[in-house]
Design a protein around this motif. Structure first.
Motif, mmCIF file in Angstrom:
data_model
loop_
_atom_site.group_PDB
_atom_site.id
_atom_site.type_symbol
_atom_site.label_atom_id
_atom_site.label_comp_id
_atom_site.label_asym_id
_atom_site.label_seq_id
_atom_site.Cartn_x
_atom_site.Cartn_y
_atom_site.Cartn_z
ATOM 1 N N ARG A 167 0.708 -1.332 0.156
ATOM 2 C CA ARG A 167 0.251 0.134 0.548
ATOM 3 C C ARG A 167 1.068 1.453 -0.091
ATOM 4 N N ASN A 169 2.951 4.594 0.646
ATOM 5 C CA ASN A 169 3.481 4.738 2.326
ATOM 6 C C ASN A 169 5.163 5.223 1.790
ATOM 7 N N THR A 171 7.182 5.514 3.644
ATOM 8 C CA THR A 171 8.019 5.406 5.019
ATOM 9 C C THR A 171 9.081 4.282 4.797
ATOM 10 N N ASN A 172 10.497 4.669 5.244
ATOM 11 C CA ASN A 172 10.909 4.030 4.818
ATOM 12 C C ASN A 172 10.906 2.125 5.079
ATOM 13 N N GLY A 173 11.307 0.988 4.808
ATOM 14 C CA GLY A 173 10.182 -0.325 5.277
ATOM 15 C C GLY A 173 8.837 -0.503 4.898
ATOM 16 N N ALA A 174 8.298 0.350 4.402
ATOM 17 C CA ALA A 174 7.455 -0.437 3.870
ATOM 18 C C ALA A 174 7.581 -0.338 2.210
#
Ligand SMILES: *[C@@H]1O[C@H](CO)[C@@H](O)[C@H](O)[C@H]1NC(C)=O
Ligand SMILES: *[C@@H]1O[C@H](CO)[C@@H](O)[C@H](O)[C@H]1NC(C)=O
Ligand SMILES: *[C@@H]1O[C@H](CO)[C@@H](O)[C@H](O)[C@H]1NC(C)=O
Ligand SMILES: *[C@@H]1O[C@H](CO)[C@@H](O)[C@H](O)[C@H]1NC(C)=O
Ligand SMILES: *[C@@H]1O[C@H](CO)[C@@H](O)[C@H](O)[C@H]1NC(C)=O
Ligand SMILES: *[C@@H]1O[C@H](CO)[C@@H](O)[C@H](O)[C@H]1NC(C)=O
Ligand SMILES: *[C@@H]1O[C@H](CO)[C@@H](O)[C@H](O)[C@H]1NC(C)=O
Length: 396
Positions: A167, A169, A171-174
């Motif tokens: 989805r 997003n 943010t690092n890690g998404a």
């Protein structure tokens, strides 16, 4: 929300009453004249937004016969779609010809369109087929989908899912994917995009290729930085004939760090093949060791400007363009004013048969998004030769 609507109304009234368009002696055309076919003009409206609509991220393709097909991110609809416009006279007049809609996910075409024209037959589609893509997203994921039009962008048919991710997003890690760019190249279609799915990189730039428009090859890296937090994004690619090289421009934010006062510095890599950028080391665009473009760059090339022609780059925040007539040499970037406005992910264009004509697409800047300013989707055409002699603050 109420406050911003109020502010927007006041700004609009102020603009239209206190500052009627004035002729400018340096412009062959000015806002009070109607644009001449293939002429120079400023802020010629392609589409005026209304209601909750907002235009950013313009994109286009010039067809083999010189017709321009243009689109943009259009927010304010549910589901969203890409409005498609046509100009047959160099941007002087425009016709709203179709909407490119999501036909398979039920998520809409949320943002980030790209267009191209097949210059050779591929996957059962003839040369001249117009291809469109963009990011279709919902809480269930992000999908970069391919559509084709065989009737000059009047109707569109889903062809294939190029790639999908998590989805939306940032943010690092998404694990979402973003911002496709299409290039027909040597019997295949290349689809570039920004990719957060690789655990080694907060975000990287990659591409996949297809020889039939239906099946897509492996993910090939284009730009990665060792630092996990670096998030190279927003690929745009251009060919530089005198060098027989390709240039890929991108933004390169690193957390909230800034460089020459900008948080999304613009970098470029160059390579002999558009499939092989991965070994090129990213170089920042900096002018006079002082000024740097910021965010969502676009790049085009024109034969005007000398033996190496001119590489022209746009960013998201400024009205000017950044030029290089020295084959991309790091210390040879210049900045020059244009009468056009700044736009989030502002596309620029050089007409194939008129290399002195630089078109700059208009829309809203990132920070004004959602404020109801209703800056129209527009086209400005300036002389590149003249722009190369224009001071950076000539229009400010
Ligand atoms: C595009 O879609 C909008 C919203 O449904 C509609 O009002 C408009 O007429 C469509 N335009 C074209 C050219 O299909
Ligand atoms: C998301 O996926 C769930 C489970 O498959 C489904 O019920 C829901 O309708 C989907 N939502 C969207 C917007 O696609
Ligand atoms: C966005 O991604 C981060 C990192 O994976 C995660 O912690 C956060 O919950 C995500 N936010 C949403 C709204 O999904
Ligand atoms: C940058 O981010 C770090 C960590 O997220 C934060 O501690 C710092 O205050 C931020 N700096 C600025 C100038 O915003
Ligand atoms: C660039 O500017 C910085 C800071 O003003 C200065 O330290 C540096 O020497 C300059 N570099 C060049 C190549 O002029
Ligand atoms: C053209 O580009 C090449 C390759 O970068 C460079 O060696 C040459 O100096 C450039 N010529 C001019 C006139 O800038
Ligand atoms: C063109 O429109 C932009 C808004 O996108 C505005 O900032 C700029 O001043 C306009 N240019 C002229 C010459 O009116």
């Amino acid at each position: 929300m109420l406050l911003s609507a109020l502010v927007a109304t006041v700004v609009l009234a102020h603009d239209s009453l206190a500052h009627p368009p004035r002729p400018h002696p340096d412009r062959p055309d000015h806002p009070s004249q109607s644009p001449r076919p293939w002429g120079f003009f400023t802020n010629n409206t392609i589409y005026q937004t209304t209601g909750t609509e907002s235009i950013t991220y313009p994109r286009y393709i010039e067809l083999t016969d010189g017709t321009i097909i243009a689109t943009s991110s259009l927010s304010g609809h549910s589901p969203n779609y890409f409005p498609i416009f046509e100009s047959r006279n160099g941007g002087a007049s425009w016709k709203y010809i179709s909407n490119l809609t999501d036909q398979v996910n039920g998520w809409g075409f949320s943002a980030q369109p790209a267009l191209t024209e097949l210059t050779f037959p591929l996957g059962g589609y003839p040369a001249g087929t117009i291809l469109g893509t963009g990011n279709s997203w919902s809480d269930n994921g992000t999908r970069i989908d391919l559509y084709a039009s065989t009737d000059r962008a009047r109707t569109w048919k889903f062809v294939s899912h190029i790639a999908q991710g998590g989805r939306p997003n940032t943010t690092n890690g998404a694990t979402p994917i973003w911002e496709p760019y299409l290039l027909p190249y040597e019997g295949q279609l290349v689809a570039y995009y920004s990719d957060q799915r690789d655990p080694k990189h907060g975000q990287k730039l990659a591409h996949q290729t297809s020889h039939d428009l239906h099946t897509w090859g492996p993910v090939v890296n284009d730009v990665t930085y060792e630092l996990y937090e670096a998030r190279p994004g927003m690929t745009v690619v251009a060919y530089i004939p005198p060098l027989d090289q390709w240039i890929l421009v991108h933004e390169r934010p690193i957390g909230n760090s800034s460089s020459y006062g900008v948080n999304y510095p613009v970098y470029y890599v160059m390579a002999d093949s558009p499939l092989d950028f991965r070994n090129s080391v990213g170089r920042p665009i900096v002018i006079n060791n002082a000024t740097a473009p910021n965010a969502s760059p676009y790049v085009v090339w024109s034969p005007v400007g000398g033996p190496n022609g001119t590489i022209v780059v746009s960013d998201a925040d400024r009205r000017q363009v950044y030029t290089n007539t020295a084959g991309g040499a790091l210390d040879k970037w210049e900045e020059h004013g244009t009468p056009a406005g700044a736009v989030y992910s502002r596309a620029i264009q050089i007409f194939k048969d008129r290399p002195d004509s630089l078109m700059v697409y208009g829309g809203e800047v990132y920070d004004d998004f959602g404020k109801g300013l209703h800056v129209p989707f527009s086209a400005t055409v300036v002389s590149l030769k003249k722009t190369l002699r224009t001071k950076v603050d000539a229009f400010s």
